[in-house]
Design an enzyme around this catalytic site. Structure first.
Site, PDB file in Angstrom:
ATOM      1  CG  ASP A   1      -1.523  -0.516   7.973  1.00  0.00           C
ATOM      2  OD1 ASP A   1      -2.447   0.278   8.206  1.00  0.00           O
ATOM      3  OD2 ASP A   1      -1.519  -1.294   7.000  1.00  0.00           O
TER       4      ASP A   1
ATOM      5  CD  GLU B   1      -9.585  -0.673   7.619  1.00  0.00           C
ATOM      6  OE1 GLU B   1     -10.294  -0.198   6.727  1.00  0.00           O
ATOM      7  OE2 GLU B   1      -8.414  -1.059   7.419  1.00  0.00           O
TER       8      GLU B   1
ATOM      9  N   GLY C   1       0.822  -1.211   0.000  1.00  0.00           N
ATOM     10  CA  GLY C   1       0.000   0.000   0.000  1.00  0.00           C
ATOM     11  C   GLY C   1       0.849   1.251   0.000  1.00  0.00           C
TER      12      GLY C   1
ATOM     13  CD  GLN D   1      -7.547   6.550   7.366  1.00  0.00           C
ATOM     14  OE1 GLN D   1      -7.315   6.158   8.496  1.00  0.00           O
ATOM     15  NE2 GLN D   1      -8.468   5.977   6.610  1.00  0.00           N
ATOM     16  NE  ARG D   2      -4.076   3.696  -0.796  1.00  0.00           N
ATOM     17  CZ  ARG D   2      -4.401   2.547  -1.360  1.00  0.00           C
ATOM     18  NH1 ARG D   2      -4.394   1.437  -0.652  1.00  0.00           N
ATOM     19  NH2 ARG D   2      -4.739   2.475  -2.625  1.00  0.00           N
TER      20      ARG D   2
ATOM     21  N   GLY E   1      -6.593   0.329   9.403  1.00  0.00           N
ATOM     22  CA  GLY E   1      -5.773  -0.524  10.264  1.00  0.00           C
ATOM     23  C   GLY E   1      -6.524  -1.793  10.598  1.00  0.00           C
ATOM     24  NE  ARG E   2      -7.948  -5.997   6.124  1.00  0.00           N
ATOM     25  CZ  ARG E   2      -8.704  -6.487   5.125  1.00  0.00           C
ATOM     26  NH1 ARG E   2      -9.063  -7.736   5.113  1.00  0.00           N
ATOM     27  NH2 ARG E   2      -9.076  -5.703   4.132  1.00  0.00           N
TER      28      ARG E   2
ATOM     29  CB  THR F   1       3.393   0.099   6.262  1.00  0.00           C
ATOM     30  OG1 THR F   1       2.028   0.002   6.688  1.00  0.00           O
ATOM     31  CG2 THR F   1       4.258  -0.292   7.429  1.00  0.00           C
TER      32      THR F   1
END
Lengths: 422, 422
Positions: free
Chosen positions: B146, B247, B15, B303-304, B191-192, B144
């Protein structure tokens, strides 16, 4: 020696913008500079005034740094309301009460920063003053991200929203090309009846970006089948397709596209159905029928509060219309709204003027049909020439600890006796 | 006279972030400055390399202004991929092919900017090189939003995403107070599995903002009933309630909260169910059960890719890790990833170091349980102290015609023969 003027009161009404507080700063600074005794702020507009909720702004805006912070603070510093005054002949009592409060506060000048409905308030209050021999002057200060006020070339608040939309559209377009994989992104942009904001996504079309592939405004009837056909055609030719759609697009039967979704429905406290889900509905349909990766991106409330990226043209004009309102009222005007008059697109020159509020209130300015292309899926060069000057230059946020600093009124949720309200 | 070095190739994978191109700029500039003959960029990472899609970066990054633009361009300039190499013993052919291409291009140094999966690529390629006596050096460059890479204090990309999340959370909180009307806003943050991004919403708690009322990370099991109870309690006390939810929050049965929604479902091309709808589901539930106005705001892809507001600390470190990777590879290192080692929180001091990529690949760093409060609805002071230095200071976009300027590779969607790919 500067002349001493009477007391001023100012309020904010309707949906906020990233620069509505810049107009408040303009009213405050000009009023103080020109000798106003007191500058009061009504909390939550006319609705709060009826409950005698107001604040002496001098106690809270203490120096020029506060002015600069206020200009850069999103949302309405004084709080806002969606409150429409009744017709005078239907309910004189409410007007009597408002004027009683204004007289008690020795107000001579009344400023209201807002959109269509707020100008209706200025119209009715100035009419009532005229009918009843009140000397209080009422001037409207234009504001709305929707840009749907008539008479004025554009409204403060629009330029910053347009800049935000143009910027993030460009970023999302860039993001859509990251994988070697076909995809379709649907951007959902605010604007229930007018397509000014959705059209602003076209600003992303520039030297280093091809812009959205299609743009759908509420001014043109939305044909879902035709839309799907066009998407399928684009999908045959392009790796990444990005389309901007207004939340307010309607099909020929007069229904919003988002009403095609079942399931989730939000109703706000005013009973308005919240329009959301247009992008989601279309993205899901494309995912199923065209069979590619899709994304639905709602530009959401940030459109009206992204003060971290504002247009300097916009924030400056927002300040100017506030200042002009004070100047005109002090010069004796009433029942008017300050408007922006564009002298030239390039170089961009724009001045303030006054306009009869009776001809503004409750009217709505849509994107002219000729500023939308024949096939109804993009805006024309004329639209771009109109919008582009409004997003120029920046006013950098003042940052503390890595985040934009705001000036805020801590007691916004309290009543006049200092009790916490719910 | 500077030493002449062999050819370099660099790729981006996974990503994107707002600063992934700053690492590319760091690799490019340092490699050129230190005498690399050629600096090639593989298009769409290892996947594109297998199709011999690459570009000579010198032909596209022409001067220092291009470097500055590249640093500020969101999404992966070279395109990215989500491609996991098979185990060497399962498919030697693919490795033979990669090395054949690398040898043909006379590559001596291979850099890969990415997260967990990308470090797996570095691990496998450096193992293969070792096993087969190849002199090519492989170094990983961390990236990342994340922030879930182990060994490194944090990952470039996280700071800017955190700054964006902190900023817009603050703006939305301000916006929530605009009307004199109770409301609940649910923010959905990416953020999974790791809550680093969601936790960053806590940065909005500062001198001029109270921050979100609650924050829910995927590290803690989400109890919908308890959540509703807490919301109802807050609603009794506060006018405007703002809650950030990852999320990726899951209920005790292991299901994502967004799986409670029926209806719309997105499946991406990798068969991953797209996690979206958590905020919508919760907001609708609150609207029905608590009976107040609610808003669901998805912070989405911005966000990215929100390069219009980046952290200078982050974009600088992203550049530094790129440069450090080149320096280390030129000094003979291979099979390593550059890491960031924090020396001190305040004053913030951070240096680069190297770490064995075998110990990094495929691992995942979550927010430590002790950095989340006991009741599981906020992050602790330790989290704030960790994250705050990473969002400090800004690097203003270079603006043209009112929008952030980007540097982009126009032929990203073409194959090596210049044909448009779909």
């Amino acid at each position: 020696m500067k002349e001493t003027k009477g007391n001023v009161i100012v309020g904010q009404s309707g949906g906020p913008t990233a620069v509505i507080n810049s107009s408040l700063a303009g009213v405050y600074k000009t009023a103080k500079d020109r000798g106003a005794k007191k500058v009061l702020g009504m909390l939550h507009g006319i609705q709060g005034l009826l409950e005698e909720r107001y604040v002496d702004l001098s106690e809270h805006i203490k120096d020029n740094l506060d002015i600069e912070l206020l200009k850069r603070t999103p949302s309405a510093y004084l709080g806002s309301c969606r409150f429409k005054l009744p017709e005078i002949h239907d309910n004189r009592e409410i007007y009597d009460k408002i004027f009683e409060i204004l007289n008690k506060l020795e107000i001579e000048y009344f400023f209201y920063i807002g959109g269509n409905d707020s100008m209706d308030t200025i119209k009715k209050l100035s009419d009532y003053a005229l009918l009843n021999g009140s000397y209080i002057r009422f001037i409207g200060v234009p504001k709305t991200i929707d840009n749907d006020l008539v008479a004025t070339d554009h409204t403060p608040g629009y330029g910053s929203a347009a800049k935000y939309i143009g910027s993030i559209t460009k970023e999302v377009i860039r993001d859509g090309l990251v994988y070697d994989q076909q995809n379709v992104t649907i951007l959902e942009v605010m604007g229930r009846n007018a397509g000014w904001l959705t059209g602003a996504s076209a600003l992303a079309r520039c030297e280093d970006c091809e812009g959205p592939d299609m743009i759908f405004l509420p001014e043109v009837t939305f044909d879902v089948d035709l839309f799907m056909k066009k998407i399928a055609e684009l999908h045959k030719k392009k790796k990444s397709v990005v389309v901007a759609v207004s939340e307010g697009v309607k099909t020929a039967d007069g229904r919003y596209v988002c009403e095609q979704t079942d399931g989730i429905e939000f109703v706000d406290a005013f009973g308005h159905r919240q329009l959301t889900g247009t992008a989601r509905y279309l993205a899901e349909k494309i995912n199923k029928e065209v069979g590619c990766k899709t994304r639905a991106i709602e530009f959401n409330s940030l459109q009206r509060c992204a003060s971290h990226i504002v247009s300097r043209v916009d924030i400056t004009e927002a300040y100017q219309v506030g200042g002009a309102a004070v100047k005109e009222a002090f010069d004796g005007e009433t029942g008017k709204m300050v408007i922006l008059k564009r002298i030239s697109d390039d170089p961009y020159i724009c001045v303030t003027d006054l306009y009869d509020v009776h001809k503004i209130a409750n009217a709505e300015k849509k994107v002219p049909r000729e500023w939308i292309n024949k096939t109804g899926d993009y805006v024309t060069e004329a639209f771009i020439n109109y919008a582009k000057p409004l997003i120029q230059a920046e006013l950098t946020p003042i940052m503390t600890e890595g985040l934009p600093r705001h000036l805020y009124y801590t007691d916004i949720t309290k009543n006049k006796d200092g009790q916490q309200l719910l």
